[in-house]
Scaffold this active site. Structure first.
Site, PDB file in Angstrom:
ATOM      1  N   GLU A 122       0.844  -1.212   0.000  1.00 32.37           N
ATOM      2  CA  GLU A 122       0.000   0.000   0.000  1.00 32.37           C
ATOM      3  C   GLU A 122       0.867   1.245   0.000  1.00 32.37           C
ATOM      4  O   GLU A 122       1.963   1.241   0.567  1.00 32.37           O
ATOM      5  CB  GLU A 122      -0.881   0.016   1.261  1.00 32.37           C
ATOM      6  N   ASP A 123       0.357   2.285  -0.615  1.00 29.15           N
ATOM      7  CA  ASP A 123       1.062   3.563  -0.544  1.00 29.15           C
ATOM      8  C   ASP A 123       0.873   4.191   0.831  1.00 29.15           C
ATOM      9  O   ASP A 123       1.821   4.586   1.493  1.00 29.15           O
ATOM     10  CB  ASP A 123       0.576   4.509  -1.664  1.00 29.15           C
ATOM     11  N   ASP A 126      -4.696   5.452   5.738  1.00 35.67           N
ATOM     12  CA  ASP A 126      -5.268   6.637   6.383  1.00 35.67           C
ATOM     13  C   ASP A 126      -6.338   6.143   7.360  1.00 35.67           C
ATOM     14  O   ASP A 126      -6.048   5.817   8.500  1.00 35.67           O
ATOM     15  CB  ASP A 126      -5.823   7.543   5.273  1.00 35.67           C
ATOM     16  N   PHE A 175      -2.978  15.714   4.467  1.00 35.97           N
ATOM     17  CA  PHE A 175      -3.100  15.190   3.112  1.00 35.97           C
ATOM     18  C   PHE A 175      -1.771  15.373   2.390  1.00 35.97           C
ATOM     19  O   PHE A 175      -1.242  16.478   2.322  1.00 35.97           O
ATOM     20  CB  PHE A 175      -4.220  15.892   2.342  1.00 35.97           C
ATOM     21  N   ARG A 188       1.712  12.583  -8.699  1.00 33.26           N
ATOM     22  CA  ARG A 188       2.206  11.224  -8.424  1.00 33.26           C
ATOM     23  C   ARG A 188       3.687  11.078  -8.733  1.00 33.26           C
ATOM     24  O   ARG A 188       4.371  10.242  -8.174  1.00 33.26           O
ATOM     25  CB  ARG A 188       1.451  10.190  -9.274  1.00 33.26           C
TER      26      ARG A 188
END
Ligand code: IMP
Length: 204
Positions: A122-123, A126, A175, A188
């Site tokens: 996973e990046d 959250d 964020f 990205r």
């Protein structure tokens, strides 16, 4: 093709690394949270741990599209055990910056995972809702086990409803973009993780 390109492609001589761009080059970036060099160092540490963990039974690495692509590419190349890879796409936030809690599969795996060891890449975790949904779906397919490696984990309460086995960096609950992570499809390609100017994401 130019002469220089032909030589570079034809001889396979080692090419010099390109000079790193200044970390502040992208418009809209307020500050860099995790530098490129910190990511490189930590990715190698994570790869060594995974090499040890999966020495006897190499895993199927499952990247969660799209954000995990860059981390997965770097992580798998730093690993020395033989791995196979696959990808899943689940619905994302779109242009919003908060999870809606509604997750659905947009692209499923090409591999069967029954009787295999699975490593989800996973990046960022959250709320953990995406991961929790994915784990649930994959557990029903009877793999040997499922482990999770995430580049980033947000430091927030409540804690995510799932276990993240390996974490690159725990970051503040902000964020972030870059190194695979986007805001409305952009950023990205930044080689670092950064916080955007809040006026850009309508929170300023
Ligand atoms: P979660 O379900 O809230 O844990 O969010 C999971 C997904 O939302 C991640 O895989 C990212 O694609 C996206 N996401 C969560 N936080 C951020 C962020 O700070 N920046 C960009 N994308 C994020």
């Amino acid at each position: 093709m130019s002469d220089a390109a032909e030589t570079a492609a034809g001889t396979l001589e080692p090419q010099p690394e390109p000079e790193p761009e200044p970390e502040s080059r992208a418009a809209g970036v307020a500050r860099v949270l995790v530098s490129r060099s910190a990511i490189v160092t930590r990715t190698i540490e994570l790869a060594r741990e995974l090499d040890r963990e999966y020495q006897t039974a190499p895993p199927l690495m499952i990247g969660v599209l799209t954000g995990a692509v860059i981390f997965m590419a770097d992580l798998m190349r730093a690993m020395t055990i033989p791995v196979e890879i696959d990808f899943m796409a689940v619905s994302s936030y779109g242009a919003a910056t908060k999870s809606s809690g509604v997750v659905r599969i947009l692209k499923d795996l090409n591999h069967e995972i029954e009787g295999r060891r699975v490593l989800i890449v996973e990046d960022i975790v959250d709320s953990g809702l995406t991961l929790s949904y994915l784990m649930d779906v994959l557990e029903h397919r009877n793999p040997i086990d499922i482990r999770v490696v995430a580049l980033l984990l947000k430091d927030k309460q409540p804690l995510p409803p799932v276990r993240v086995d390996l974490v690159g960096f725990t970051i503040p609950d902000e964020f972030v973009v870059g190194y695979g992570l986007d805001y409305a499809g952009r950023y990205r390609n930044l080689p670092y993780v950064a916080v955007l100017d809040p006026t850009l994401i309508g929170e300023g």
